[in-house]
Scaffold this motif. Structure first.
Motif, PDB file in Angstrom:
ATOM      1  N   LEU A 287      -4.254  14.460   1.565  1.00 49.04           N
ATOM      2  CA  LEU A 287      -4.073  13.009   1.122  1.00 49.04           C
ATOM      3  C   LEU A 287      -4.548  13.054  -0.584  1.00 49.04           C
ATOM      4  O   LEU A 287      -5.557  13.752  -0.850  1.00 49.04           O
ATOM      5  CB  LEU A 287      -5.051  12.293   1.925  1.00 49.04           C
TER       6      LEU A 287
ATOM      7  N   ARG B 116       0.792   5.313   0.137  1.00 49.88           N
ATOM      8  CA  ARG B 116      -0.247   6.275   0.391  1.00 49.88           C
ATOM      9  C   ARG B 116       0.586   7.749   0.560  1.00 49.88           C
ATOM     10  O   ARG B 116       1.738   7.837   1.018  1.00 49.88           O
ATOM     11  CB  ARG B 116      -0.722   6.316   1.871  1.00 49.88           C
TER      12      ARG B 116
ATOM     13  N   HIS C  38      -9.408  10.977  -5.286  1.00 52.51           N
ATOM     14  CA  HIS C  38      -8.889  10.921  -4.166  1.00 52.51           C
ATOM     15  C   HIS C  38      -8.972  11.931  -3.063  1.00 52.51           C
ATOM     16  O   HIS C  38      -8.568  12.114  -1.863  1.00 52.51           O
ATOM     17  CB  HIS C  38      -7.577  10.453  -4.273  1.00 52.51           C
TER      18      HIS C  38
ATOM     19  N   CYS D  66       0.979  -1.122   0.069  1.00 57.25           N
ATOM     20  CA  CYS D  66      -0.188   0.025  -0.034  1.00 57.25           C
ATOM     21  C   CYS D  66       0.932   1.170   0.062  1.00 57.25           C
ATOM     22  O   CYS D  66       1.973   1.283   1.026  1.00 57.25           O
ATOM     23  CB  CYS D  66      -1.006  -0.003   1.090  1.00 57.25           C
TER      24      CYS D  66
ATOM     25  N   GLU E  15      -4.111   6.773  -2.191  1.00 55.15           N
ATOM     26  CA  GLU E  15      -3.808   5.558  -1.455  1.00 55.15           C
ATOM     27  C   GLU E  15      -4.205   4.502  -2.117  1.00 55.15           C
ATOM     28  O   GLU E  15      -5.171   4.039  -2.636  1.00 55.15           O
ATOM     29  CB  GLU E  15      -4.583   5.498  -0.109  1.00 55.15           C
TER      30      GLU E  15
END
Length: 409
Positions: A292, A278, A313, A276, A295
């Motif tokens: 953010l 991010r 996102h 993963c 991810e």
């Protein structure tokens, strides 16, 4: 730099309705449901995408069950659209917008049956395409691809140092970022001490610098949080991810860098392990200083694609209105403003143990100079290196240990 022609196909405004049909009757075999429906979007050569569809006086066919439990999922209908020559004209185009009948009812009777609402839009989306000519750890050249032409644009310099010292200018102060390597003795049961020390060092002190054709460093990425096994586990877990800082040169201070983004990575265990990644954009205008942007889960064995797409996102409307600083060294370009939503970049990498030569695409509208492209090369290198940084150590057997780790991590 010359971009390549791409198009962006957007499908939205989805809705379903069943008008003119009696609901909640056993005779019709149809009932009204409160759950959300799912639409699968298929385009040959691309992964299947799914989207929820809100109900609008919606019905669904029911299959009777002898045991009287539940209802099986059933396809309601299909909407198909042919690819035409207008797709290649390079102009914005609304291909469809409105309601259309789907399913068998539209053909077998005069009843309206199930109807689907959707808006299909086509937009030109020119992109720059780059590729690392070899694996990142071999410090390869980075070339721009356009047809059969491979034009060198950047060089990538990878290094592993036990101690890394960089000056990073934060919004409030100048930070001297140093990394030392006193890791835990988690692997102390190994018989080869030299291999253990190498294993420890390889998970921290990694640094990548991107240089332009003149040899000037125009972007960099370096590990700020080491990639080490979490407590009770033999992998980099979500509870303690490794992290990279993506930086650009500070025009006011020589040999100093300004933070631009942060990439965190860890391993997710499962039937098919995934890595993963991010990514947060660092912004003084954003509350908390981080926004953010992506991810993504990448198949640990086969590899996959990391991407930034603001339509997918950005989490809140308030975030969408926030200005975002440019990766450009001059600092005067709002390249990644989410007000202009859509594709920003993608990076395709290989899985663990494979010769990965990252392939990077950048949206034209987010790149106005070489420095803008360079910062994404540094991010792509960090994503690629994270696949190996999160790799399980080969020195410990996994048998009889998996259940314990799953519970603790």
């Amino acid at each position: 730099m010359d971009p390549q022609a791409f198009i962006r196909l957007s499908i939205g405004s989805l809705g379903l309705r069943c008008s003119g049909i009696e609901l909640n009757t056993r005779k019709s075999g149809i009932r009204r449901l409160s759950s959300t429906y799912v639409c699968e979007i298929r385009l040959r050569g691309f992964p299947v995408q799914t989207s929820s569809v809100p109900l609008d006086n919606l019905c669904r066919r029911r299959k009777e069950s002898h045991c009287g439990v539940g209802t099986k999922r059933q396809q309601i209908g299909i909407f198909k659209m042919q690819v035409g020559p207008e797709w290649c004209e390079g102009k914005p185009l609304i291909l469809f917008n409105g309601w259309i009948g789907i399913g068998k009812n539209k053909q077998e009777s005069r009843k309206p049956g199930a109807e689907l609402h959707l808006k299909v839009k086509l937009d030109p989306d020119p992109r720059y395409v780059f590729q690392f000519e070899d694996i990142t750890t071999l410090s390869p050249q980075i070339v721009q691809l356009r047809g059969s032409i491979r034009q060198p644009i950047f060089s990538c310099k990878f290094s592993k140092d036990r101690t890394v010292t960089l000056q990073v200018l934060s919004p409030n102060m100048l930070l001297e970022v140093s990394q030392i390597d006193p890791l835990s003795t988690y692997w102390s049961d190994s018989t080869d001490i030299a291999d253990l020390e190498t294993e420890r060092r390889e998970r921290k002190g990694w640094k990548v610098k991107i240089h332009d054709l003149s040899g000037s460093a125009v972007a960099a990425a370096f590990i700020t949080t080491p990639f080490v096994p979490s407590s009770g586990c033999d992998w980099v877990a979500r509870s303690n991810p490794g992290a990279w800082l993506i930086v650009r040169p500070d025009v006011c201070r020589s040999e100093s860098w300004q933070p631009w983004g942060k990439l965190e990575a860890w391993r997710e265990r499962g039937i098919r392990d995934s890595i993963c990644c991010r990514f947060h954009l660092l912004s003084e205008a954003q509350e908390g200083g981080e926004l953010l942007m992506s991810e993504i889960h990448i198949n640990a064995e086969k590899g996959g694609e990391f991407f930034i797409d603001t339509e997918k996102h950005l989490r809140t409307a308030s975030s969408a209105a926030s200005p975002i600083p440019s990766p450009q060294s001059s600092g005067d370009f709002g390249a990644l403003s989410p007000v202009v939503a859509g594709f920003v970049m993608s990076c395709r990498v290989q899985g663990e143990g494979k010769r990965s030569k990252p392939l990077v695409q950048l949206a034209l509208r987010h790149v106005t100079c070489v420095e803008d492209a360079a910062i994404f090369m540094a991010l792509a290198a960090a994503v690629d290196l994270s696949i190996e940084a999160c790799n399980l150590s080969e020195g410990r057997s996994e048998e009889g240990f998996g259940i314990l780790c799953e519970e603790q991590c």
